[in-house]
Design an enzyme around this catalytic site. Structure first.
Site, PDB file in Angstrom:
ATOM      1  N   GLU A 170      21.572 -13.366  19.131  1.00 42.22           N
ATOM      2  CA  GLU A 170      22.116 -14.669  19.531  1.00 42.22           C
ATOM      3  C   GLU A 170      21.128 -15.778  19.199  1.00 42.22           C
ATOM      4  O   GLU A 170      19.939 -15.553  19.092  1.00 42.22           O
ATOM      5  CB  GLU A 170      22.445 -14.680  21.021  1.00 42.22           C
ATOM      6  CG  GLU A 170      21.432 -14.003  21.954  1.00 42.22           C
ATOM      7  CD  GLU A 170      20.015 -14.511  21.882  1.00 42.22           C
ATOM      8  OE1 GLU A 170      19.836 -15.752  21.830  1.00 42.22           O
ATOM      9  OE2 GLU A 170      19.076 -13.702  21.865  1.00 42.22           O
ATOM     10  N   GLU A 312      17.322 -13.489  19.169  1.00 42.18           N
ATOM     11  CA  GLU A 312      17.786 -13.345  17.777  1.00 42.18           C
ATOM     12  C   GLU A 312      18.298 -11.936  17.468  1.00 42.18           C
ATOM     13  O   GLU A 312      18.853 -11.704  16.398  1.00 42.18           O
ATOM     14  CB  GLU A 312      16.674 -13.632  16.747  1.00 42.18           C
ATOM     15  CG  GLU A 312      16.020 -14.968  16.811  1.00 42.18           C
ATOM     16  CD  GLU A 312      14.923 -15.139  15.760  1.00 42.18           C
ATOM     17  OE1 GLU A 312      14.624 -14.183  15.016  1.00 42.18           O
ATOM     18  OE2 GLU A 312      14.360 -16.237  15.693  1.00 42.18           O
TER      19      GLU A 312
END
Length: 346
Positions: A170, A312
């Protein structure tokens, strides 16, 4: 409530056969620890004694958060779009690790305010970020369902391309605030027990973030389902991960769960359908203060503890070689009989 995600429980009969195969390898029983349970789990997910990974892929969902405007993050909101561009250019940590370990990579815009360029990005925008959940719902019920569907559709596409293992990541400035609020709401905890420093708030910043979230939870107080909490205090990228996880389990795809924010999505998915966690591998326990407690609530045993706090999906890719090793030993390691090695005495 989404009823389309039918998920089958893993076959315990197959587990026995897999454990038997593992126990006949040239090693003391149980001596490969968590790798043995990983091999067993993936064999059950793939319904075979000879599991293998095909077309592994990382999908990163990105979106902006209205709550960022309340000053709950160490970084300004425009960093979301700037980091999406960095992903496209291949310059982020998660890109580097995906290249190292041979994972495909995709970046999905579920709600980034302004992107400099749309090239190299899957455009699935629900809106230009959520509303601030300080005194409003972050998103409408319809927007929440739309974001869930974005995640499900990206997984369906990966499945069509042959992927049977997916990791999710994300990007969204202030999404640790959303994740903390989701955790507090879904588990009935005080939000002060769920909030942490995110990407690096100092003591004063942490105090402010906690105060904002306490005020927000006061506004939203009540008994709600996980999906309702997701709409009230979540983010579009978190909702997309929820849909992605449910769809992956529905399709018997192995799910690699990254850090605190991905674990918050896993929590929502597990409250929508508890069977989803059977398909999840929890990759690491991050440095975010409440991640350990969240993993315990999910009865998860993470593979790594590297004090990561990047997000991430970076931690999921770092754990990927361990998943590979679990399947390599199952496939290639000699058995006592094939190697002519004597077994333990009874």
């Amino acid at each position: 409530m989404h009823n389309k995600f039918v998920i089958e429980a893993l076959d315990q009969g197959l587990a026995e056969a897999l454990i038997n195969k593992i126990d006949l390898k040239t090693k003391p029983q149980g001596s490969l620890g968590q790798l043995e349970s990983l091999a067993c789990q993936i064999g059950q997910i793939q319904q075979t004694l000879e599991p293998e990974i095909r077309q592994p892929k990382m999908i990163v969902f990105a979106a902006d958060h209205g709550i960022a405007l309340e000053g709950v993050s160490a970084f300004p909101q425009e960093v979301t779009a700037q980091m999406v561009q960095n992903f496209v250019n291949g310059g982020a940590a998660v890109n580097v690790f995906c290249r190292q370990h041979g994972l495909g990579f995709e970046i999905v815009d579920v709600g980034v305010g302004q992107l400099l360029s749309e090239q190299g990005v899957q455009r699935c925008k629900v809106a230009n970020g959520t509303k601030s959940f300080l005194n409003a719902d972050a998103m409408s019920k319809e927007q929440c369902l739309q974001a869930i569907d974005v995640g499900a559709e990206r997984v369906a596409q990966a499945a069509r391309e042959g992927s049977n293992l997916l990791a999710f990541g994300e990007m969204g400035i202030a999404n640790t605030a959303s994740a903390a609020a989701i955790m507090a709401g879904c588990l009935g905890l005080e939000v002060s027990d769920c909030v942490g420093r995110g990407t690096g708030l100092d003591d004063q910043g942490l105090q402010h973030k906690t105060a904002v979230l306490q005020q927000a939870m006061q506004y939203h107080q009540g008994e709600y389902s996980a999906q309702q909490w997701l709409a009230k205090v979540g983010g579009f990228e978190i909702a997309a991960m929820v849909g992605a996880m449910l769809e992956a389990a529905h399709r018997r795809i192995v799910i690699l769960v990254d850090g605190f924010i991905c674990s918050a999505a896993a929590l929502v998915a597990s409250q929508i359908n508890p069977l989803v966690t059977q398909y999840m591998i929890f990759c690491h326990q991050g440095a975010e203060h409440a991640h350990k407690r969240l993993l315990e609530a999910l009865e998860a045993k993470p593979l790594l503890d590297l004090a990561l706090r990047l997000g991430e999906g970076s931690g999921a890719v770092l754990a990927y070689p361990l998943v590979e090793s679990a399947l390599v030993f199952l496939k290639e390691m000699a058995s006592f009989d094939s190697a002519g090695v004597s077994r333990e005495r009874d």
